[in-house]
Design a protein around this motif. Structure first.
Motif, short mmCIF file in Angstrom:
data_model
loop_
_atom_site.label_atom_id
_atom_site.label_comp_id
_atom_site.label_asym_id
_atom_site.label_seq_id
_atom_site.Cartn_x
_atom_site.Cartn_y
_atom_site.Cartn_z
N THR A 75 0.90 -1.13 -0.07
CA THR A 75 -0.08 -0.03 -0.09
C THR A 75 0.88 1.25 0.04
O THR A 75 1.92 1.19 0.34
CB THR A 75 -0.98 -0.02 1.24
OG1 THR A 75 -0.16 0.15 2.36
CG2 THR A 75 -1.83 -1.07 1.31
N ILE A 76 0.36 2.44 -0.65
CA ILE A 76 1.34 3.68 -0.66
C ILE A 76 0.69 4.60 0.28
O ILE A 76 1.25 5.21 1.18
CB ILE A 76 1.29 3.98 -2.15
CG1 ILE A 76 1.81 2.95 -3.04
CG2 ILE A 76 2.41 5.17 -2.12
CD1 ILE A 76 1.81 3.32 -4.54
N LEU A 77 -0.70 5.17 -0.28
CA LEU A 77 -1.19 6.46 0.49
C LEU A 77 -2.31 6.26 1.12
O LEU A 77 -2.88 6.50 2.21
CB LEU A 77 -1.08 7.74 -0.44
CG LEU A 77 0.32 8.28 -0.48
CD1 LEU A 77 0.12 9.61 -1.76
CD2 LEU A 77 0.98 8.79 0.65
N ARG A 78 -3.34 5.63 0.10
CA ARG A 78 -4.94 5.70 0.55
C ARG A 78 -5.32 4.14 0.48
O ARG A 78 -5.18 3.56 -0.63
CB ARG A 78 -5.60 6.66 -0.33
CG ARG A 78 -5.22 8.09 0.25
CD ARG A 78 -6.07 9.11 -0.90
NE ARG A 78 -7.44 8.97 -1.20
CZ ARG A 78 -8.26 9.18 -0.10
NH1 ARG A 78 -8.00 9.70 0.89
NH2 ARG A 78 -9.27 8.99 -0.64
N TYR A 127 -7.75 5.77 -4.65
CA TYR A 127 -7.11 4.71 -3.67
C TYR A 127 -6.16 4.07 -4.38
O TYR A 127 -5.95 3.48 -5.59
CB TYR A 127 -8.15 3.68 -3.06
CG TYR A 127 -9.23 4.47 -2.19
CD1 TYR A 127 -8.77 4.45 -0.77
CD2 TYR A 127 -10.52 4.65 -2.69
CE1 TYR A 127 -9.83 5.40 -0.09
CE2 TYR A 127 -11.47 5.31 -1.89
CZ TYR A 127 -11.03 5.68 -0.77
OH TYR A 127 -12.01 6.38 0.27
N ASP A 128 -5.11 3.47 -3.67
CA ASP A 128 -3.95 2.60 -4.22
C ASP A 128 -3.93 1.01 -3.92
O ASP A 128 -3.28 0.23 -4.25
CB ASP A 128 -2.56 3.32 -4.00
CG ASP A 128 -2.27 3.33 -2.62
OD1 ASP A 128 -2.07 2.53 -1.92
OD2 ASP A 128 -2.40 4.63 -2.15
N ALA A 129 -5.06 0.85 -2.72
CA ALA A 129 -5.34 -0.44 -2.20
C ALA A 129 -6.55 -0.72 -1.82
O ALA A 129 -7.15 0.12 -1.21
CB ALA A 129 -3.92 -0.90 -1.47
N VAL A 130 -6.82 -2.00 -1.92
CA VAL A 130 -8.14 -2.36 -1.21
C VAL A 130 -7.90 -3.54 -0.51
O VAL A 130 -6.90 -4.47 -0.88
CB VAL A 130 -9.20 -2.84 -2.38
CG1 VAL A 130 -10.55 -3.53 -1.58
CG2 VAL A 130 -9.78 -1.69 -3.33
N THR A 131 -8.38 -3.84 0.90
CA THR A 131 -8.07 -4.96 1.50
C THR A 131 -9.41 -5.56 1.69
O THR A 131 -10.63 -4.80 1.83
CB THR A 131 -7.39 -4.55 2.94
OG1 THR A 131 -8.48 -3.73 3.98
CG2 THR A 131 -6.39 -3.69 2.84
N ALA A 132 -9.53 -6.75 1.99
CA ALA A 132 -10.72 -7.38 2.24
C ALA A 132 -10.44 -8.88 2.84
O ALA A 132 -9.51 -9.41 2.77
CB ALA A 132 -11.51 -7.92 0.97
N THR A 133 -11.60 -9.25 3.90
CA THR A 133 -11.29 -10.80 4.46
C THR A 133 -12.41 -11.81 3.64
O THR A 133 -13.35 -11.59 3.41
CB THR A 133 -11.78 -10.52 5.88
OG1 THR A 133 -11.24 -9.23 6.19
CG2 THR A 133 -11.36 -11.71 6.70
N GLY A 149 -12.71 -8.72 -6.51
CA GLY A 149 -11.44 -8.51 -7.37
C GLY A 149 -11.85 -7.95 -8.60
O GLY A 149 -11.18 -7.00 -9.22
N ALA A 150 -13.05 -8.58 -9.42
CA ALA A 150 -13.28 -7.85 -10.53
C ALA A 150 -13.65 -6.34 -10.44
O ALA A 150 -13.16 -5.63 -11.20
CB ALA A 150 -14.55 -8.72 -11.19
N SER A 157 -4.75 1.37 -10.94
CA SER A 157 -3.87 2.00 -9.78
C SER A 157 -3.66 1.27 -8.42
O SER A 157 -3.05 1.19 -7.77
CB SER A 157 -3.77 3.33 -9.66
OG SER A 157 -5.26 3.84 -9.15
N CYS A 158 -4.78 0.31 -8.40
CA CYS A 158 -5.20 -0.29 -7.16
C CYS A 158 -4.60 -1.77 -7.14
O CYS A 158 -4.79 -2.38 -8.03
CB CYS A 158 -6.64 -0.40 -6.83
SG CYS A 158 -7.37 0.67 -5.81
N VAL A 159 -3.92 -2.08 -5.99
CA VAL A 159 -3.89 -3.37 -5.77
C VAL A 159 -4.91 -4.14 -4.73
O VAL A 159 -5.61 -3.22 -4.12
CB VAL A 159 -2.52 -3.90 -5.25
CG1 VAL A 159 -1.22 -3.10 -6.10
CG2 VAL A 159 -2.12 -3.23 -3.81
#
Ligand SMILES: *Cc1c(COP(=O)(O)O)cnc(C)c1O
Length: 361
Positions: A75-78, A127-133, A149-150, A157-159
Motif C-alpha cells: 500500500t502507498i497512501l490511500r 485509492y492505491d489499495a483495497v483490503t478484504a477478508t 476482485g473484478a 492503480s489499485c492492488v
C-alpha cells in the motif's frame, strides 16, 4: 490428555497427533539440501491451495505477520478497507499503523458490503489499495472475493490484498483468477497445524510496487522473501519443526484431495446449519445464525444468543471448547470452528452435546 474431537475453537484448531509427532524429528540445517527439498515441496503445494502460479512465502509468525507484510509493501497512501468484522478491521488498522490513510466500508454483522458501494467508493477516492477478508472469522461471513476482485481490476492503480487466514484449506482460493495481489493465511486455522507459520503470496504487480518503497522493513520485507523463496530458502532461520508438520499435512491434504477437503468443509457447515434450522428455534432462548444465507463461511459459524457465556462454560464442563463472540458480538454470540481436520461425525457428536446443554436452559 485432551480427547480428540472436542476442540472447536475457530483458531487455533485441533491438530492430529500424526502432525504433532512430525515435529519431533531431529532438526536439520536450514541452508542445506534437505531443507531446500522440503521448501520446494512446501511452497509448490501451497501454490496449488492458493490457486496461483506465484510462490507462497512461508513466514515464521502468526497470520498478522503476513497481513503486515502485504500492507507494508503493498500500500502507498490511500487504502479502502472492506470490513465485515473484527479481522477486516484489523487489516484497516495495520494499514493505518503503516501510516496510510484508510477509509472503511463496513457492513452490519453477518451482512456483506455490496459491490456497487465498493465501486462507487473507488471511483470517488483515488485509492492505491483495497483490503478484504475472505472468511471473516469474527462473524462467520464469507465475502465474494471474486466479485470484489473484478471491481478492483476496473481501477488499474489499485492492488487487492486478501486475508484468507480462515479460508485457505477450507474453500477454493483462486488468487490469479481473482486478480488478487496478495493472499495471506496462517497455519492454525483450516490448515489444522499448530500456530506459528504465516503464508503470503504476492503478484508481480505488488513486487514491482514494493521495489519503489523505501520502508519495507527487514523481517517482513517482501523482496527478501521473493529472493530467498526462489532459492528454496528462508531469509532468516525458519521454524524447522513446524515446517515438518506442514510438509506432512500437505501430503495428507493431497491424499484426501483438495476438492474432497473443500466438500468436507461444506458438509460440516451443512451439518451445523441443518441442526440450527431444526433445533435452533425450539431451544430455550433460541439460536440465530449471524451470517446471512448465501454469505456463510465454510469454516466457522457464529450463533447469536444472549446465553452465550453460559453455553461456553457448560460446554467446557463437558470437555468441549467452542469460541466466544468477538467485537460487537462479544457476550451475545458464540462460534463453532468447523474447519481443518474435523469430520461431519465429530461435528454431529458435538452438536448433540450442545443441544442437551441448550435444552437444560
Ligand atoms: C486468525 C485470523 C487472523 C490472524 O490472526 P493471528 O492470530 O495473527 O494468526 C487474521 N484474519 C483472520 C480472518 C483470522 O481468522
Amino acid at each position: 490428555m485432551i480427547e480428540r474431537g472436542r476442540f472447536f475453537v475457530p483458531g487455533p484448531t485441533e491438530v492430529r497427533p500424526e502432525l504433532l509427532a512430525a515435529m519431533c524429528r531431529p532438526l536439520i540445517f536450514h541452508r542445506g539440501a534437505g531443507m531446500q527439498a522440503l521448501m520446494e515441496r512446501v511452497t509448490t503445494r501451497l501454490s496449488v491451495i492458493f490457486g496461483t502460479r506465484r510462490p507462497v512465502h512461508v513466514i515464521t509468525g502468526s497470520g498478522t505477520a503476513a497481513m503486515d507484510l502485504a500492507a507494508r509493501s503493498g500500500t502507498i497512501l490511500r487504502v479502502l478497507s472492506v470490513v465485515h468484522g473484527d479481522f477486516g478491521e484489523r487489516f484497516a488498522r495495520i494499514c493505518e499503523a503503516c501510516g496510510r490513510s484508510v477509509t472503511r466500508l463496513a457492513a452490519e454483522p453477518g451482512e456483506t458490503v455490496p459491490l456497487d458501494r465498493i465501486r462507487a467508493a473507488l471511483a470517488a477516492g483515488n485509492y492505491d489499495a483495497v483490503t478484504a477478508t475472505h472468511s471473516e472469522t469474527a462473524t462467520g461471513t464469507l465475502a465474494d472475493i471474486a466479485g470484489i476482485g473484478a471491481v478492483v481490476r476496473e481501477f488499474s492503480s489499485c492492488v487487492f490484498l486478501v486475508d484468507a487466514v480462515s479460508s485457505a484449506g477450507a474453500t477454493p482460493i483462486h488468487m490469479d483468477a481473482w486478480g488478487a495481489d496478495a493472499v495471506v493465511s496462517a497455519s492454525q486455522k483450516a490448515m489444522a497445524l499448530p500456530p506459528g507459520l504465516a503464508f503470503a503470496a504476492v503478484s508481480e504487480k505488488l513486487v514491482e510496487r514494493a521495489r519503489g518503497m523505501l520502508d519495507r522493513g527487514t523481517y517482513l520485507d517482501v523482496l527478501r522473501y521473493e529472493e530467498f523463496t526462489s532459492k528454496r530458502e528462508s531469509p532468516t532461520t525458519p521454524a524447522v519443526s513446524l515446517l515438518y508438520a506442514l510438509d506432512q499435512q500437505l501430503s495428507d491434504i493431497e491424499a484426501e484431495g483438495l476438492d474432497a477437503r473443500h466438500a468436507r468443509h461444506l458438509a460440516m457447515q451443512r451439518a451445523c446449519v441443518e441442526w440450527i434450522d431444526r433445533a435452533g428455534p425450539e431451544l430455550h432462548g433460541g439460536l440465530e445464525i449471524v451470517a446471512r444465507e448465501g454469505a456463510r463461511s465454510p469454516s466457522v459459524i457464529c450463533l447469536r444468543t444472549g446465553k452465550a457465556p453460559r453455553v461456553l462454560a457448560r460446554m467446557r464442563e463437558r470437555g468441549f471448547d467452542l469460541g466466544g463472540g468477538q467485537g460487537a458480538l462479544a457476550g451475545k454470540s458464540f462460534r463453532i470452528g468447523h474447519m481443518g481436520d474435523h469430520t461431519v461425525a465429530g461435528i454431529e457428536a458435538m452438536l448433540g452435546v450442545l443441544e442437551s446443554v441448550l435444552q437444560s436452559g
